[in-house]
Design a protein around this motif. Structure first.
Motif, PDB file in Angstrom:
ATOM      1  N   PHE A   1       0.818  -1.219   0.000  1.00 17.54           N
ATOM      2  CA  PHE A   1       0.000   0.000   0.000  1.00 17.54           C
ATOM      3  C   PHE A   1       0.849   1.266   0.000  1.00 17.54           C
ATOM      4  O   PHE A   1       0.310   2.363   0.009  1.00 17.54           O
ATOM      5  N   ASN A   2       2.186   1.103   0.034  1.00 13.34           N
ATOM      6  CA  ASN A   2       3.077   2.248   0.087  1.00 13.34           C
ATOM      7  C   ASN A   2       2.784   3.149   1.274  1.00 13.34           C
ATOM      8  O   ASN A   2       2.760   4.370   1.158  1.00 13.34           O
ATOM      9  N   TYR A   3       2.520   2.562   2.411  1.00 13.66           N
ATOM     10  CA  TYR A   3       2.140   3.312   3.601  1.00 13.66           C
ATOM     11  C   TYR A   3       3.325   3.291   4.540  1.00 13.66           C
ATOM     12  O   TYR A   3       3.710   2.238   5.065  1.00 13.66           O
ATOM     13  N   ASP A   4       3.943   4.461   4.759  1.00  7.87           N
ATOM     14  CA  ASP A   4       5.215   4.490   5.482  1.00  7.87           C
ATOM     15  C   ASP A   4       5.039   4.161   6.959  1.00  7.87           C
ATOM     16  O   ASP A   4       4.381   4.885   7.691  1.00  7.87           O
ATOM     17  N   THR A   5       5.647   3.057   7.385  1.00  8.20           N
ATOM     18  CA  THR A   5       5.689   2.720   8.805  1.00  8.20           C
ATOM     19  C   THR A   5       7.115   2.365   9.144  1.00  8.20           C
ATOM     20  O   THR A   5       7.992   2.351   8.272  1.00  8.20           O
ATOM     21  N   PHE A   6       7.348   2.018  10.421  1.00  6.09           N
ATOM     22  CA  PHE A   6       8.708   1.708  10.855  1.00  6.09           C
ATOM     23  C   PHE A   6       9.301   0.541  10.078  1.00  6.09           C
ATOM     24  O   PHE A   6      10.449   0.579   9.668  1.00  6.09           O
ATOM     25  N   THR A   7       8.506  -0.510   9.878  1.00  4.53           N
ATOM     26  CA  THR A   7       9.064  -1.679   9.195  1.00  4.53           C
ATOM     27  C   THR A   7       9.566  -1.289   7.817  1.00  4.53           C
ATOM     28  O   THR A   7      10.611  -1.757   7.369  1.00  4.53           O
ATOM     29  N   LEU A   8       8.821  -0.440   7.147  1.00  2.64           N
ATOM     30  CA  LEU A   8       9.200  -0.027   5.806  1.00  2.64           C
ATOM     31  C   LEU A   8      10.459   0.841   5.840  1.00  2.64           C
ATOM     32  O   LEU A   8      11.373   0.667   5.029  1.00  2.64           O
ATOM     33  N   ALA A   9      10.513   1.763   6.830  1.00  7.20           N
ATOM     34  CA  ALA A   9      11.679   2.633   6.960  1.00  7.20           C
ATOM     35  C   ALA A   9      12.921   1.822   7.305  1.00  7.20           C
ATOM     36  O   ALA A   9      14.020   2.114   6.816  1.00  7.20           O
ATOM     37  N   ILE A  10      12.733   0.794   8.137  1.00  6.74           N
ATOM     38  CA  ILE A  10      13.864  -0.076   8.486  1.00  6.74           C
ATOM     39  C   ILE A  10      14.415  -0.730   7.222  1.00  6.74           C
ATOM     40  O   ILE A  10      15.621  -0.737   6.967  1.00  6.74           O
ATOM     41  N   TYR A  11      13.490  -1.219   6.417  1.00  6.53           N
ATOM     42  CA  TYR A  11      13.909  -1.876   5.183  1.00  6.53           C
ATOM     43  C   TYR A  11      14.616  -0.886   4.263  1.00  6.53           C
ATOM     44  O   TYR A  11      15.672  -1.187   3.695  1.00  6.53           O
ATOM     45  N   THR A  12      14.057   0.332   4.147  1.00  3.34           N
ATOM     46  CA  THR A  12      14.639   1.323   3.252  1.00  3.34           C
ATOM     47  C   THR A  12      16.042   1.708   3.702  1.00  3.34           C
ATOM     48  O   THR A  12      16.958   1.827   2.881  1.00  3.34           O
ATOM     49  N   SER A  13      16.227   1.915   5.020  1.00  4.74           N
ATOM     50  CA  SER A  13      17.556   2.354   5.449  1.00  4.74           C
ATOM     51  C   SER A  13      18.599   1.265   5.204  1.00  4.74           C
ATOM     52  O   SER A  13      19.775   1.573   5.032  1.00  4.74           O
ATOM     53  N   TRP A  14      18.153   0.034   5.162  1.00  9.13           N
ATOM     54  CA  TRP A  14      19.111  -1.011   4.824  1.00  9.13           C
ATOM     55  C   TRP A  14      19.252  -1.136   3.323  1.00  9.13           C
ATOM     56  O   TRP A  14      20.362  -1.099   2.774  1.00  9.13           O
ATOM     57  N   ASP A  15      18.141  -1.163   2.593  1.00  7.25           N
ATOM     58  CA  ASP A  15      18.191  -1.473   1.176  1.00  7.25           C
ATOM     59  C   ASP A  15      18.697  -0.272   0.367  1.00  7.25           C
ATOM     60  O   ASP A  15      19.490  -0.439  -0.552  1.00  7.25           O
ATOM     61  N   ASP A  16      18.264   0.971   0.709  1.00  9.67           N
ATOM     62  CA  ASP A  16      18.672   2.131  -0.068  1.00  9.67           C
ATOM     63  C   ASP A  16      19.952   2.755   0.455  1.00  9.67           C
ATOM     64  O   ASP A  16      20.841   3.107  -0.298  1.00  9.67           O
ATOM     65  N   PHE A  17      20.026   2.886   1.804  1.00  9.29           N
ATOM     66  CA  PHE A  17      21.169   3.604   2.372  1.00  9.29           C
ATOM     67  C   PHE A  17      22.274   2.672   2.854  1.00  9.29           C
ATOM     68  O   PHE A  17      23.328   3.130   3.259  1.00  9.29           O
ATOM     69  N   ARG A  18      22.025   1.360   2.872  1.00  5.69           N
ATOM     70  CA  ARG A  18      23.029   0.396   3.367  1.00  5.69           C
ATOM     71  C   ARG A  18      23.505   0.764   4.768  1.00  5.69           C
ATOM     72  O   ARG A  18      24.679   0.618   5.086  1.00  5.69           O
ATOM     73  N   SER A  19      22.623   1.295   5.585  1.00  4.18           N
ATOM     74  CA  SER A  19      23.035   1.671   6.927  1.00  4.18           C
ATOM     75  C   SER A  19      22.355   0.758   7.933  1.00  4.18           C
ATOM     76  O   SER A  19      21.196   0.942   8.288  1.00  4.18           O
ATOM     77  N   LEU A  20      23.110  -0.252   8.379  1.00  7.20           N
ATOM     78  CA  LEU A  20      22.545  -1.175   9.363  1.00  7.20           C
ATOM     79  C   LEU A  20      22.266  -0.469  10.673  1.00  7.20           C
ATOM     80  O   LEU A  20      21.300  -0.771  11.361  1.00  7.20           O
ATOM     81  N   SER A  21      23.149   0.511  11.018  1.00  9.36           N
ATOM     82  CA  SER A  21      22.963   1.146  12.331  1.00  9.36           C
ATOM     83  C   SER A  21      21.679   1.965  12.347  1.00  9.36           C
ATOM     84  O   SER A  21      20.931   1.940  13.323  1.00  9.36           O
ATOM     85  N   THR A  22      21.395   2.685  11.245  1.00 10.72           N
ATOM     86  CA  THR A  22      20.138   3.441  11.199  1.00 10.72           C
ATOM     87  C   THR A  22      18.942   2.491  11.260  1.00 10.72           C
ATOM     88  O   THR A  22      17.964   2.729  11.988  1.00 10.72           O
ATOM     89  N   ALA A  23      19.043   1.396  10.516  1.00  9.29           N
ATOM     90  CA  ALA A  23      17.967   0.401  10.553  1.00  9.29           C
ATOM     91  C   ALA A  23      17.767  -0.086  11.982  1.00  9.29           C
ATOM     92  O   ALA A  23      16.626  -0.240  12.445  1.00  9.29           O
ATOM     93  N   ALA A  24      18.871  -0.317  12.686  1.00  6.38           N
ATOM     94  CA  ALA A  24      18.767  -0.821  14.054  1.00  6.38           C
ATOM     95  C   ALA A  24      18.168   0.223  14.975  1.00  6.38           C
ATOM     96  O   ALA A  24      17.378  -0.089  15.872  1.00  6.38           O
ATOM     97  N   GLN A  25      18.525   1.509  14.745  1.00 10.11           N
ATOM     98  CA  GLN A  25      17.978   2.566  15.598  1.00 10.11           C
ATOM     99  C   GLN A  25      16.469   2.691  15.398  1.00 10.11           C
ATOM    100  O   GLN A  25      15.707   2.816  16.351  1.00 10.11           O
ATOM    101  N   LEU A  26      16.039   2.640  14.143  1.00  9.26           N
ATOM    102  CA  LEU A  26      14.597   2.654  13.879  1.00  9.26           C
ATOM    103  C   LEU A  26      13.941   1.422  14.500  1.00  9.26           C
ATOM    104  O   LEU A  26      12.843   1.482  15.056  1.00  9.26           O
ATOM    105  N   SER A  27      14.652   0.277  14.402  1.00  8.47           N
ATOM    106  CA  SER A  27      14.119  -0.964  14.961  1.00  8.47           C
ATOM    107  C   SER A  27      13.871  -0.833  16.451  1.00  8.47           C
ATOM    108  O   SER A  27      12.875  -1.336  16.982  1.00  8.47           O
TER     109      SER A  27
END
Lengths: 532, 364
Positions: free
Chosen positions: A213-239
């Motif tokens: 649905f393209n509805y921005d939530t934490f799970t989606l942002a976590i995925y984006t920070s890993w997939d687009d930005f390659r930043s595991l630490s940001t993904a973990a912080q959002l997590s």
């Protein structure tokens, strides 16, 4: 028997470490903050994340609360045409993964979809077809998929109350509806709250539906920070932020579940309030609509799409997916059941408070949303890999890299998440074996081996099979952790469904999705049979 | 030490859980075919003794001997499965995955199917459950489940059968009927039986001899009659039956000065002149008599059917109980005259006994 408790305790502590590690790396991730990405997040995304998540909590929470409780009240305390069928049929949506209902609804309500056209033809111009790709649309999908949690727990609570207390209320001058509102509902409150908390946990953890649905939530942002930005630490912080929400829901559920145990009275079949005439049929139609949108529509639509493509799609690729899905589900189920058995045995004597606490810690793993878990495990594997290669290089060898995305990482994730699922049936079958039974067998001349063979194995087998089945099916339906951690080429039904659906290729998603719904029906059938 | 007719001997056994000693230096000699009861409040150590005999608990001192063979000592312990003792549990402990016939014949694993079937039929008939072999435990009532548990324990033809509060989960009427039936079955088969219970009526109904236990010590090891009429100490007097203790002073031999004047009776204990004592008055010692020697006010009446239990207040304020045929009805508040039948006078020396026993009796 099993005097070697030290081995059991050791296994239990190991399991505790396995479960605690992802929590720790997630919560300790705030040491390394990538300011660039966070600036971007705060500028464009973060406010949306929070408001969307809050909307989901409020909307889905109140939606499942009202829908689930009302349905449970109608099927347990009222009578109307078709009641005995709805009683069990309303649990069927348990078999539909949220991402499957999401893409089916998206198609049917989008421009040119069947429901869009139907509304256009019947009401042409008077009302516009609803925009499904909206906050209300996402909430509706989640409510339709997750209301069975509330329905099932509230239904059990209403049935176990019996009708003696309602009769007492009526003898004190209450109408049936007043008696429900003032007696049955308050008594069922812990069970209902537990159901709402479970539904919210699933909502927060969802990745597939919000992504479709393209509805921005934490799970989606976590995925984006890993997939687009390659930043595991940001993904973990959002997590870690998402984890806070999930843990709140879990503790809410635990607290409520504990209270609901005290309300158990005699289980005489309740007297049902007769809904006659238009009220009866109105109820029947309303409930049919719920069932129509939550179960019949997705199944029929998947069957139609499936029939179109079954010729081309039922090929070696499908069977490879089947093989991957089964092998992952099967080995994860074995691991989880072994772990659950060790834990249940160690907890059995209930003497050691340390084991009790460790056991509670281990069952927290269920609260980790799949994407959070995947990020945690990737960090662990990255660190272990780094340490490993430096050791090997120090020894003068050539380091082989440890893959962050591997079957080992997947099994790790499944063990942490689904140990709790296995623990339930294993523990309750173990509880059937009272200490006196073992002593009775001994006083009747059986030695160690005989006690295991003639008492333990036959009594435990059904529970162990049940646990294997439940974990296996949960693993097969699991999307976010599998999607993030799977090694290259390891497509499962869930991953394939999501990939095809997120690209709008509905027909190609139909066959794996249908397979998931079919296996998902198995535990629902068991649930239905046990609840009758 | 063991005389030939003794079947099972417990010699000075001691049981401990960690540092907590729950059975102290306990000895019992049980004859072949005898039915005995361990009677006491929960936590008095009676179940521990039974489990030690069964082989489920180690003993830390002393010995347990069956037919001159050592079963348990501080160093040796024959495992429970080698003892051939039948055991009946409080929660029945039937195996939920087996049907009744499979439960009953659990111990006959070496016999052929037809032998097992025949045995099961016989035993189920013995306990009054013929034809229920194909059912599963959850389909039976509590009383029926307890009968199955008994049949299962009997199947291995045990020399000794051990029963841990076997009837406590049943309702009162069923409890007494089943107790009588079990008693008959064990007597017919000549099986030695030990039963643990906290219910004295159950013990009276079934047992040849009863060991009253308190704080891990046997207070008295005697017949039910003697426990009631000749209690060895204040604990037994208060635990078994009802009654009241009246203060008094000894004068000469066998004469006792109390609230009710001078009372004569057959004195078992040698008490010195002037000693302060307490005298046990059982409800059945009291008879109403218009020319009776004593007077009291009725403050409570409990109708029990054939008799009524009266609570009588003496002029000093002390209360005694009187069990009177119910057709001699007297009203509450009325003053009555009565006699005491004190042929069997039970007297406990005040100071001595208080120091030894009262402290423990106060717990209840």
């Amino acid at each position: 028997m099993f005097k070697e408790t030290s081995l059991l305790h050791l296994t239990t502590y190991l399991l505790a470490i396995v479960v605690a590690l992802p929590f720790l790396v997630i919560l300790l991730s705030w040491g390394d903050i990538n300011q660039e990405i966070w600036a971007h997040l705060l500028d464009y995304l973060f406010l949306d994340l929070l408001t969307n998540t809050l909307w989901l909590i409020i909307g889905v929470g109140s939606g499942v609360l009202i829908l689930g409780t009302t349905l449970a009240w109608l099927t347990t305390m009222c009578d109307f045409p078709g009641r005995s069928i709805f009683d069990w049929a309303l649990m069927l949506p348990f078999a539909i993964p949220a991402y499957v209902l999401a893409f089916v609804m998206l198609d049917l309500f989008s421009y040119g979809g069947s429901f869009y056209q139907a509304i256009d033809i019947f009401f042409g111009g008077m009302i516009a077809p609803p925009d499904i790709q909206s906050t209300a649309g996402v909430i509706t999908v989640f409510v339709l998929v997750f209301y069975p949690y509330v329905y099932m727990l509230a239904r059990t609570a209403f049935i176990s109350q019996g009708n003696r207390l309602l009769e007492a209320g009526q003898s004190l001058g209450l109408t049936p509806l007043q008696a429900f509102l003032r007696i049955a509902l308050p008594m069922a409150r812990p069970a209902i709250a537990a159901g709402v908390a479970l539904a919210l946990m699933e909502t927060l953890a969802d990745f597939g539906a919000v992504s479709i649905f393209n509805y921005d939530t934490f799970t989606l942002a976590i995925y984006t920070s890993w997939d687009d930005f390659r930043s595991l630490s940001t993904a973990a912080q959002l997590s870690s932020l998402l984890l806070l929400f999930a843990l709140m829901a879990l503790f809410g559920e635990r607290a409520m579940r504990g209270q609901s145990k005290y309300h158990q009275t005699s289980g005489r079949a309740p007297y049902r309030f007769q809904l006659t005439g238009w009220r009866g049929w109105g109820t029947t139609i309303a409930i049919s609509l719920v069932l129509f949108f939550s179960f019949i529509t997705p199944v029929v639509q998947l069957l139609i799409w499936g029939a179109e493509v079954v010729q081309q799609e039922l090929n070696s690729r499908y069977f490879e997916m089947l093989y991957h899905t089964l092998i992952l589900g099967g080995s994860a189920a074995l691991l989880a059941v072994l772990g659950a058995f060790a834990l249940a045995m160690a907890r059995r004597k209930r003497e050691d408070w340390k084991i009790e606490w460790v056991g509670r810690l281990i069952t927290l793993g269920y609260a980790l949303p799949g994407s959070v878990l995947a990020v945690g495990i990737m960090i662990i594997f990255a660190k272990v890999g780094l340490a490993w290669s430096s050791i090997v290089e120090w020894l003068g060898g050539e380091a082989t890299s440890i893959m962050m995305q591997s079957v080992a990482a997947l099994l790790f994730a499944y063990l942490v998440r689904f140990l709790t699922v296995a623990h339930g049936p294993v523990e309750s079958s173990l509880e059937q074996i009272k200490p006196s039974m073992e002593e009775a067998a001994r006083s009747l001349g059986e030695s160690n081996g005989g006690v295991i063979r003639r008492i333990y194995l036959p009594i435990l087998t059904p529970g162990i099979l049940m646990a294997l089945l439940m974990v296996m099916i949960d693993v097969m339906k699991e999307l976010p952790a599998t999607y993030l951690l799977r090694p290259y080429g390891w497509d499962t039904f869930a991953v394939r469904t999501y990939e095809m659906a997120s690209e709008g290729m509905w027909e190609h998603a139909a066959l794996p999705a249908l397979s998931l719904v079919l296996v998902g029906l198995l535990p629902v059938i068991l649930l239905v049979r046990r609840s009758r | 030490m063991t005389s030939p007719e003794n079947h099972l001997s417990l010699n000075h056994i001691q049981c401990r859980y960690g540092d907590n000693t729950v059975v102290h230096n306990l000895s019992l000699e049980i004859k072949r075919g005898e039915l005995v009861c361990l009677l006491g409040y929960s936590g008095c150590g009676k179940t521990t003794v039974l489990r030690a005999v069964a082989g489920f608990e180690p003993i830390h001192n002393g010995s347990i001997i069956l037919n001159n063979n050592l079963l348990s000592s501080a160093t040796e312990q024959i495992p429970a499965e080698k003892r051939n003792f039948g055991m009946v549990f409080q929660d029945y402990a039937l195996f939920p995955h087996l049907n009744i016939e499979e439960n009953v014949t659990f111990s006959l694993r070496k016999e052929s199917r037809s032998v097992r079937h025949k045995q099961s039929e016989e035993l189920l008939e013995l306990v009054g459950l013929q034809g229920l072999g194909a059912r599963h435990p959850h389909e039976l009532s509590g009383g029926q489940q307890q009968r199955v548990a008994l049949a299962r324990a009997l199947a291995q033809s045990p020399e000794v059968i051990l029963m841990d509060e076997p009837f406590s989960n049943l309702d009162v009427e069923l409890r007494q009927r089943l107790a009588t039936e079990v008693c008959e079955i064990l007597k017919t088969r000549g099986i030695t039986g030990i039963m643990v219970t906290h219910d004295q009526h159950e013990a009276f109904a079934i047992a040849d001899r009863i060991a009253v236990m308190h704080n891990g010590i046997i207070q008295q090891w005697d017949s039910g009659y003697n426990l009631y009429h000749k209690p060895a100490n204040r604990f037994v007097a208060e635990f078994v039956g009802q009654g009241a203790l009246l203060r008094g002073t000894v004068h000469g031999d066998g004469r006792l000065q109390t609230e009710l004047g001078e009372i004569h009776g057959e004195e078992r204990q040698a008490l010195t002149d002037g000693c302060k004592v307490e005298m046990l008055v059982r409800p059945d010692d009291v008879t109403f008599d218009q020319e009776g020697r004593h007077e009291a006010t009725i403050i409570r009446r409990n109708f029990l059917g054939a008799e009524s239990l009266y609570t009588l207040q003496l002029t000093s304020g002390e209360e005694i109980l009187g069990l009177i045929p119910s057709h001699l009805q007297e009203e509450v508040g009325k003053s009555v005259r009565f006699n005491l039948d004190m042929d069997n006078m039970i007297v406990f020396a005040c100071n001595l006994d208080r120091a030894e026993n009262m402290g423990t009796a106060h717990e209840h």
